[in-house]
Design a protein around this motif. Structure first.
Motif, PDB file in Angstrom:
ATOM      1  N   VAL A  85       0.873  -1.168   0.000  1.00 18.62           N
ATOM      2  CA  VAL A  85       0.000   0.000   0.000  1.00 18.62           C
ATOM      3  C   VAL A  85       0.912   1.220   0.000  1.00 18.62           C
ATOM      4  N   ALA A  86       0.972   1.903  -1.128  1.00 22.70           N
ATOM      5  CA  ALA A  86       1.868   3.057  -1.254  1.00 22.70           C
ATOM      6  C   ALA A  86       1.066   4.362  -1.172  1.00 22.70           C
ATOM      7  N   PRO A  87       1.607   5.393  -0.503  1.00 22.69           N
ATOM      8  CA  PRO A  87       2.930   5.445   0.132  1.00 22.69           C
ATOM      9  C   PRO A  87       2.934   5.021   1.591  1.00 22.69           C
ATOM     10  N   ASP A  88       1.793   4.531   2.103  1.00 18.46           N
ATOM     11  CA  ASP A  88       1.649   4.249   3.530  1.00 18.46           C
ATOM     12  C   ASP A  88       2.709   3.291   4.076  1.00 18.46           C
ATOM     13  N   ASP A  89       3.091   2.289   3.270  1.00 17.61           N
ATOM     14  CA  ASP A  89       3.972   1.230   3.761  1.00 17.61           C
ATOM     15  C   ASP A  89       5.444   1.615   3.766  1.00 17.61           C
ATOM     16  N   PHE A  90       5.794   2.735   3.135  1.00 17.89           N
ATOM     17  CA  PHE A  90       7.205   3.098   2.969  1.00 17.89           C
ATOM     18  C   PHE A  90       7.652   4.054   4.078  1.00 17.89           C
ATOM     19  N   LEU A  91       8.551   3.592   4.928  1.00 18.63           N
ATOM     20  CA  LEU A  91       9.102   4.417   5.995  1.00 18.63           C
ATOM     21  C   LEU A  91      10.592   4.648   5.728  1.00 18.63           C
ATOM     22  N   ARG A  92      11.014   5.887   5.758  1.00 14.80           N
ATOM     23  CA  ARG A  92      12.431   6.183   5.569  1.00 14.80           C
ATOM     24  C   ARG A  92      13.211   5.721   6.798  1.00 14.80           C
ATOM     25  N   HIS A  93      14.357   5.107   6.555  1.00 14.04           N
ATOM     26  CA  HIS A  93      15.126   4.469   7.622  1.00 14.04           C
ATOM     27  C   HIS A  93      16.605   4.696   7.369  1.00 14.04           C
ATOM     28  N   GLU A  94      17.388   4.917   8.439  1.00 11.85           N
ATOM     29  CA  GLU A  94      18.829   5.101   8.307  1.00 11.85           C
ATOM     30  C   GLU A  94      19.562   3.905   8.899  1.00 11.85           C
ATOM     31  N   LEU A  95      20.509   3.373   8.143  1.00 14.14           N
ATOM     32  CA  LEU A  95      21.382   2.307   8.625  1.00 14.14           C
ATOM     33  C   LEU A  95      22.754   2.903   8.859  1.00 14.14           C
ATOM     34  N   HIS A  96      23.277   2.773  10.080  1.00 13.57           N
ATOM     35  CA  HIS A  96      24.603   3.276  10.414  1.00 13.57           C
ATOM     36  C   HIS A  96      25.598   2.122  10.305  1.00 13.57           C
ATOM     37  N   THR A  97      26.566   2.250   9.430  1.00 16.83           N
ATOM     38  CA  THR A  97      27.487   1.160   9.137  1.00 16.83           C
ATOM     39  C   THR A  97      28.763   1.264   9.967  1.00 16.83           C
ATOM     40  N   ALA A  98      29.525   0.170   9.974  1.00 18.97           N
ATOM     41  CA  ALA A  98      30.729   0.095  10.796  1.00 18.97           C
ATOM     42  C   ALA A  98      31.800   1.078  10.340  1.00 18.97           C
ATOM     43  N   ASP A  99      31.784   1.496   9.072  1.00 19.30           N
ATOM     44  CA  ASP A  99      32.807   2.418   8.581  1.00 19.30           C
ATOM     45  C   ASP A  99      32.442   3.885   8.819  1.00 19.30           C
ATOM     46  N   GLY A 100      31.355   4.112   9.556  1.00 15.72           N
ATOM     47  CA  GLY A 100      30.981   5.473   9.908  1.00 15.72           C
ATOM     48  C   GLY A 100      30.055   6.167   8.944  1.00 15.72           C
ATOM     49  N   SER A 101      29.596   5.479   7.914  1.00 13.62           N
ATOM     50  CA  SER A 101      28.696   6.098   6.946  1.00 13.62           C
ATOM     51  C   SER A 101      27.236   5.802   7.291  1.00 13.62           C
ATOM     52  N   THR A 102      26.347   6.544   6.656  1.00 13.53           N
ATOM     53  CA  THR A 102      24.908   6.373   6.858  1.00 13.53           C
ATOM     54  C   THR A 102      24.266   6.016   5.525  1.00 13.53           C
ATOM     55  N   VAL A 103      23.460   4.967   5.512  1.00 14.39           N
ATOM     56  CA  VAL A 103      22.794   4.509   4.299  1.00 14.39           C
ATOM     57  C   VAL A 103      21.295   4.769   4.448  1.00 14.39           C
ATOM     58  N   GLN A 104      20.718   5.445   3.459  1.00 11.59           N
ATOM     59  CA  GLN A 104      19.287   5.700   3.449  1.00 11.59           C
ATOM     60  C   GLN A 104      18.570   4.464   2.903  1.00 11.59           C
ATOM     61  N   GLN A 105      17.609   3.955   3.664  1.00 11.11           N
ATOM     62  CA  GLN A 105      16.883   2.749   3.279  1.00 11.11           C
ATOM     63  C   GLN A 105      15.379   2.969   3.449  1.00 11.11           C
ATOM     64  N   TYR A 106      14.618   1.914   3.176  1.00  8.45           N
ATOM     65  CA  TYR A 106      13.194   1.878   3.490  1.00  8.45           C
ATOM     66  C   TYR A 106      12.948   0.807   4.552  1.00  8.45           C
ATOM     67  N   ALA A 107      12.150   1.129   5.543  1.00  7.13           N
ATOM     68  CA  ALA A 107      11.578   0.135   6.445  1.00  7.13           C
ATOM     69  C   ALA A 107      10.109  -0.034   6.059  1.00  7.13           C
ATOM     70  N   LEU A 108       9.548  -1.180   6.390  1.00  9.14           N
ATOM     71  CA  LEU A 108       8.169  -1.482   6.011  1.00  9.14           C
ATOM     72  C   LEU A 108       7.235  -1.245   7.195  1.00  9.14           C
ATOM     73  N   ALA A 109       6.221  -0.408   6.999  1.00  7.04           N
ATOM     74  CA  ALA A 109       5.227  -0.186   8.048  1.00  7.04           C
ATOM     75  C   ALA A 109       4.387  -1.445   8.240  1.00  7.04           C
ATOM     76  N   SER A 110       3.929  -1.659   9.455  1.00 11.28           N
ATOM     77  CA  SER A 110       3.176  -2.883   9.767  1.00 11.28           C
ATOM     78  C   SER A 110       1.667  -2.693   9.719  1.00 11.28           C
ATOM     79  N   ARG A 111       1.199  -1.484   9.497  1.00  6.94           N
ATOM     80  CA  ARG A 111      -0.246  -1.224   9.604  1.00  6.94           C
ATOM     81  C   ARG A 111      -1.053  -2.006   8.574  1.00  6.94           C
ATOM     82  N   ASN A 112      -0.453  -2.319   7.427  1.00  6.66           N
ATOM     83  CA  ASN A 112      -1.165  -3.068   6.382  1.00  6.66           C
ATOM     84  C   ASN A 112      -0.652  -4.502   6.259  1.00  6.66           C
ATOM     85  N   ALA A 113      -0.106  -5.035   7.345  1.00  9.52           N
ATOM     86  CA  ALA A 113       0.507  -6.360   7.297  1.00  9.52           C
ATOM     87  C   ALA A 113      -0.455  -7.443   6.814  1.00  9.52           C
TER      88      ALA A 113
END
Length: 285
Positions: A85-113
Motif C-alpha cells: 500500500v503506497a505510500p503508507d507502507d514506505f518508511l524512511r530508515h537510516e542504517l549506520h554502518t561500521a565504517d561510519g557512513s549512513t545509508v538511506q533505506q526503506y523500512a516497512l510499516a506494519s499497519r497493512n501487514a
C-alpha cells in the motif's frame, strides 16, 4: 545494458541474532536502498558514457553451505510488491554502518501487514540464486523496490544447520531505455555529498528515532552498546559518546563541543528518551 559488480555481505553461522564475524541475519522487513542511496551509488558506479537511460540496483543472494546442505531455517522472504500500500507502507530508515557512513533505506510499516503477501524458496542449495531489486530508477514500473527479511521457520527441525549465505550487489545500466530516469551528474553528486551544517533540532530528532533501531546497528556497535548499557546509570556516558558523532550519523560533525553538550542535555532531560533507551538496550541480543 551493462552490469558492474558491487560489494556484498554474508549471513553466517552463529547464534541467531548475536554479533559474530559476519553480518547478522536481517530479521526486519526492509528495502536496502532509498532513492537517495540508489542515486548516490549510480553516481559512484556509472560508466563515464552513461549519461541517460535507466539504472537498476540488483541483489544476488544464495547459500554458501557445503554441497548437499539445504537452508532449513532463517530463510530469505520476499514481499510481493503488488500487495504493498503506497505510500503508507514506505518508511524512511537510516542504517549506520561500521565504517561510519549512513545509508538511506526503506523500512516497512506494519499497519497493512494483513494485506502483504510473502514468498520464500524452501530448502535452497548453493547452486540456486535469488535475484531481486534494491532500486529501479524507472518510474513507470509498478515494482521498483523489493522488501525482504529473514524469518525463523517454526517447522525447522532441531538439527537444522545455521544458515550460511552471501549476497553480491551490482548495478545494471540501460542507456537505450526510451525514458531517461537517471539524475543529472551534478544533482547526484549533491545528493551524495549532503547538505552539511548543524541543526540541533534535527540532531535531537535523529537520535530519538535511532534508539528504536538499535538491533540494526553493526555487530561491533551492538557489542559496545551491550557493554555500556549493562551498567545502570551509564546513559550520560553513552549519549556523550554518541554526540561525538565522527561518522556524522546525527548531523553533529560540524557542531562545537558546547553544541554537542547542549544536544546531550536535551536528550537526557527527556524522560521518554531515557526510558526508551534503557528498554531498547535491554532488548539487544
Amino acid at each position: 545494458g551493462q552490469v558492474i559488480g558491487g560489494g556484498g555481505g554474508g549471513g553466517g553461522a552463529g547464534e541467531k541474532g548475536s554479533p559474530h564475524l559476519v553480518d547478522n541475519y536481517a530479521a526486519f522487513c526492509h528495502g536496502d536502498a532509498h532513492p537517495v542511496e540508489g542515486e548516490r551509488l549510480y553516481q559512484l558506479m556509472r560508466p563515464a558514457s552513461m549519461r541517460r537511460g535507466r539504472f537498476l540496483y540488483i541483489n544476488a543472494w544464495r547459500s554458501i553451505a557445503k554441497p548437499g546442505v539445504h537452508i532449513e531455517n532463517d530463510h530469505l522472504a520476499l514481499l510481493d510488491a503488488r500487495s504493498l500500500v503506497a505510500p503508507d507502507d514506505f518508511l524512511r530508515h537510516e542504517l549506520h554502518t561500521a565504517d561510519g557512513s549512513t545509508v538511506q533505506q526503506y523500512a516497512l510499516a506494519s499497519r497493512n501487514a494483513a494485506r502483504h503477501r510473502w514468498y520464500y524458496f524452501p530448502a535452497m542449495s548453493r547452486d540456486e540464486v535469488i535475484l531481486f531489486k534494491q532500486w529501479d530508477s524507472d518510474p513507470r514500473l509498478p515494482a521498483r523496490v523489493c522488501f525482504h527479511t529473514s524469518f525463523s521457520d517454526p517447522r525447522a527441525p532441531p538439527t537444522a544447520a545455521p544458515r550460511e549465505s552471501i549476497e553480491v550487489r551490482c548495478m545494471a545500466f540501460f542507456p537505450d531505455s526510451p525514458e531517461n530516469s537517471c539524475p543529472p551528474p551534478v544533482v547526484a553528486a549533491q545528493i551524495a555529498a549532503g547538505a552539511g551544517g548543524f541543526d540541533p533540532d534535527a540532531s535531537v530528532r535523529k537520535m530519538l528515532l535511532s534508539i528504536e533501531y538499535l538491533q540494526t546497528w553493526p555487530p561491533t556497535a551492538i557489542v559496545w552498546l551491550r557493554k555500556l548499557g549493562a551498567t545502570s546509570g551509564n546513559e550520560p556516558k553513552l549519549v556523550a559518546a554518541l554526540t561525538r558523532d565522527q561518522g556524522n550519523h546525527f548531523g553533529l560533525r560540524d557542531a562545537s563541543d558546547a553544541q554537542r553538550r547542549d544536544v546531550a542535555a536535551r536528550l537526557l532531560g527527556n524522560t521518554d528518551f531515557v526510558e526508551r533507551l534503557k528498554a531498547n538496550l535491554a532488548k539487544l541480543p
